[in-house]
Design a protein around this motif. Structure first.
Motif, mmCIF file in Angstrom:
data_model
loop_
_atom_site.group_PDB
_atom_site.id
_atom_site.type_symbol
_atom_site.label_atom_id
_atom_site.label_comp_id
_atom_site.label_asym_id
_atom_site.label_seq_id
_atom_site.Cartn_x
_atom_site.Cartn_y
_atom_site.Cartn_z
ATOM 1 N N UNK A 1 22.007 -27.372 20.952
ATOM 2 C CA UNK A 1 23.321 -27.213 20.313
ATOM 3 C C UNK A 1 24.421 -27.948 21.075
ATOM 4 N N UNK A 2 24.041 -28.922 21.891
ATOM 5 C CA UNK A 2 25.009 -29.738 22.616
ATOM 6 C C UNK A 2 24.287 -30.995 23.099
ATOM 7 N N UNK A 3 25.069 -32.013 23.448
ATOM 8 C CA UNK A 3 24.478 -33.250 23.959
ATOM 9 C C UNK A 3 24.329 -33.117 25.472
ATOM 10 N N UNK A 4 23.526 -32.158 25.898
ATOM 11 C CA UNK A 4 23.478 -31.765 27.303
ATOM 12 C C UNK A 4 22.169 -32.168 27.966
ATOM 13 N N UNK A 5 22.053 -31.835 29.254
ATOM 14 C CA UNK A 5 20.805 -32.041 29.974
ATOM 15 C C UNK A 5 19.670 -31.248 29.348
ATOM 16 N N UNK A 6 19.998 -30.078 28.810
ATOM 17 C CA UNK A 6 18.979 -29.254 28.155
ATOM 18 C C UNK A 6 18.396 -29.987 26.942
ATOM 19 N N UNK A 7 19.269 -30.713 26.232
ATOM 20 C CA UNK A 7 18.786 -31.499 25.083
ATOM 21 C C UNK A 7 17.819 -32.579 25.558
ATOM 22 N N UNK A 8 18.140 -33.237 26.675
ATOM 23 C CA UNK A 8 17.241 -34.271 27.214
ATOM 24 C C UNK A 8 15.910 -33.660 27.607
ATOM 25 N N UNK A 9 15.969 -32.493 28.205
ATOM 26 C CA UNK A 9 14.762 -31.799 28.616
ATOM 27 C C UNK A 9 13.872 -31.493 27.410
#
Lengths: 112, 449
Positions: free
Chosen positions: B255-263
């Protein structure tokens, strides 16, 4: 007049066309068909479900020639289509009662 | 300098004004980045249904059923959208009971550009609502693989409408809605991790698929007559679109363009790759040849299995999850299905039900706070068994059990209702003729035209 019906391996299509062109035959009808004689089919597996495909793809040539050219044409097709293996196909010859060119109503050998 | 003339209180006011302007522009920059990624993700997830799933399923059926099969996927893009706007979004994401949400957002009342901070504080709620809608669309479309080539279109439309209300909305609320029973982050009493829909999407659809396959019975002529896929080419194109779209499905679930999304992005890709190899290796050993259908089936199985785990696991465990899913789903589809003899036409259960269950349970093993440091109850907690929290596997099993229970009871009940009202199965002649003609009066291919 005779009608020649040749059922051959699809990969021999170009060879046969070329050979017929070389002896001056330029009218023919071709269709993609399926069938088998003594050749066994092959096995296909989709997600573990096996299917035996016994109707294999072939190409059917149909052409009508004057009686005098019959032997030459049959010989040419046979040579060009032969690989020597089961599945090379068959050639059938039929008598033709009449040929008519639709454009101008020519009849007989002049129409083929 | 100007400051010299203003005096101390004025300097403080100036700094505070500048700071608040800076904070505002930082927030707006983050919101722009997050919103851009989430809008793209929403579009990617829609692409998974149409054309992804429509092509994947469409290629696998016989030529006479290609349009009817594609219609099952496509029609969800229209039908579920309306249901979602009227009631679905509200029943999933507004607060209600632990089992189903309320009607606060019915008809999208109060859903605008302002974010909903309970779920995603940096993107407009309209983006969040649209993104979640795409999940509600693909889930019933997945079930259609089980009853392809024999279900009436009218029954399908009624079935999926009721299914959304009785199975999908409750399960999605329980796992993702505020106050839902399994919502680990927003007050659930049984914290079950499901990052992108292992239980909500894949177990519900996969298990419902099995119920449908059993209820409708086998296709006419199955398994004596050959029912080969009519176009593997369409299926390969569709499966590859599913793979690409899945980045929106899993990485978008941050739900964001974050490090979690990359993961989640990396985990998703590794699982798909290793599962494709796993399935192909299994069939190579088992029947002598690796197949294209095996490769794409494996990739989808891996994508399914990594879905619940994608925002919780490192790349190497993701790879392992994929490999296991490839082998497990291969065994389900080739051995188990044939042993029991049910006709799950396109293996919706064997891939989504089985792969989803495996993935949901393995999430409890490999989830780690090193990947996902979202606080739970205000604290950073160990997540899975490898993190020293083995009881998580039980919580995962509870989520799986609820999804299975809801799918079995809900689907059976809905099929009974549809059968009583309009009949679920196409007449025998119509099935022989093909559903394209008998249900829709058109043909997929008319090559002479």
């Amino acid at each position: 007049m005779k009608k020649i019906e040749a059922i051959i391996q699809p990969f021999k299509l170009e060879d046969v066309k070329e050979a017929l062109k070389n002896i001056g035959i330029d009218g023919m009808t071709i269709s993609e068909v399926r069938g088998h004689g003594r050749q066994k089919g092959h096995r296909e597996v989709y997600r573990g479900q096996e299917y035996n495909v016994d109707l294999l793809p072939k190409v059917k040539f149909e052409l009508v020639v004057a009686d005098t050219r019959l032997e030459e044409v049959v010989e040419t097709i046979g040579q060009a289509a032969r690989s020597g293996k089961i599945g090379d196909g068959k050639i059938f010859v039929y008598d033709v009662a009449e040929a008519i060119r639709i454009r101008n109503n020519d009849r007989g050998e002049g129409a083929i | 300098m100007q400051i010299v003339h203003l005096g101390l209180p004025a300097i403080a006011a100036d700094i505070s004004a500048r700071l608040s302007a800076l904070e505002k522009s930082t927030a707006s920059a983050q919101s722009a980045g997050d919103n851009a990624w989430m809008l793209v993700s929403a579009a990617l997830v829609l692409m998974m249904t149409g054309p992804g799933l429509a092509l994947f399923y469409g290629g696998l059926v016989r030529r006479k059923n290609v349009l009817a099969t594609m219609m099952n996927s496509f029609s969800m893009m229209a039908l579920i959208t309306l249901i979602w706007a009227f009631f679905g979004y509200s029943l999933v994401f507004s607060e209600g009971t632990p089992f189903i949400g309320g009607l606060k957002y019915a008809f999208l009342n109060g859903v605008g550009v302002a974010p909903n901070p309970d779920y995603a504080a940096t993107i407009p709620q309209l983006t969040f609502m649209s993104y979640q809608l795409m999940f509600a669309i693909i889930t019933p479309a997945l079930i259609s693989g089980a009853f392809a080539e024999r279900m009436k279109f009218s029954a399908f439309a009624l079935f999926t409408t009721l299914w959304a209300f009785l199975v999908y909305f409750p399960m999605a609320h329980m796992v993702w809605g505020k106050g839902g029973l399994f919502n680990a982050y927003l007050g659930g009493s049984v914290p079950c991790f499901d990052f992108a829909g292992g239980t909500v999407v894949h177990i519900t659809s996969g298990v419902s698929a099995l119920v449908c396959a059993l209820y409708l019975g086998k296709r006419v002529g199955f398994p004596a007559e050959p029912m080969r896929p009519h176009s593997m080419v369409l299926s390969v194109v569709g499966a590859c679109m599913l793979w690409v779209g899945w980045f929106g499905f899993n990485a978008g679930s941050a739900l964001s363009a974050s490090g979690l999304a990359s993961s989640a992005f990396a985990a998703t890709h590794f699982a798909a790759a290793s599962a494709a190899l796993g399935w192909m290796a299994a069939e190579w050993l088992h029947s002598g040849k690796p197949t294209m259908l095996g490769g794409i089936s494996g990739a989808v199985a891996g994508l399914v299995a990594i879905t619940p785990a994608s925002g919780f696991v490192k790349p190497m465990p993701a790879l392992l999850i994929g490999l296991l899913a490839g082998g497990f789903c291969f065994w389900m589809v080739t051995a188990v299905k044939h042993k029991f003899g049910y006709d799950d036409t396109l293996d919706a259960f064997g891939v989504h039900g089985a792969g989803g269950t495996l993935g949901a349970l393995l999430t409890g093993v490999f989830a780690t706070s090193a990947v996902n440091d979202t606080p739970i109850g205000g604290k950073l907690m160990p997540l899975g068994a490898m993190d020293g929290h083995p009881i998580q596997i039980l919580y995962q099993a509870a989520g799986v059990a609820m999804a299975v229970l809801l799918a079995v009871i809900g689907t059976f009940l809905i099929l009974k209702i549809c059968d009583a009202l309009i009949g679920v199965r196409v007449e025998r002649e119509g099935e022989r003729e093909g559903l394209d003609l008998s249900q829709h009066g058109e043909e997929g291919y008319y090559l002479e035209a």
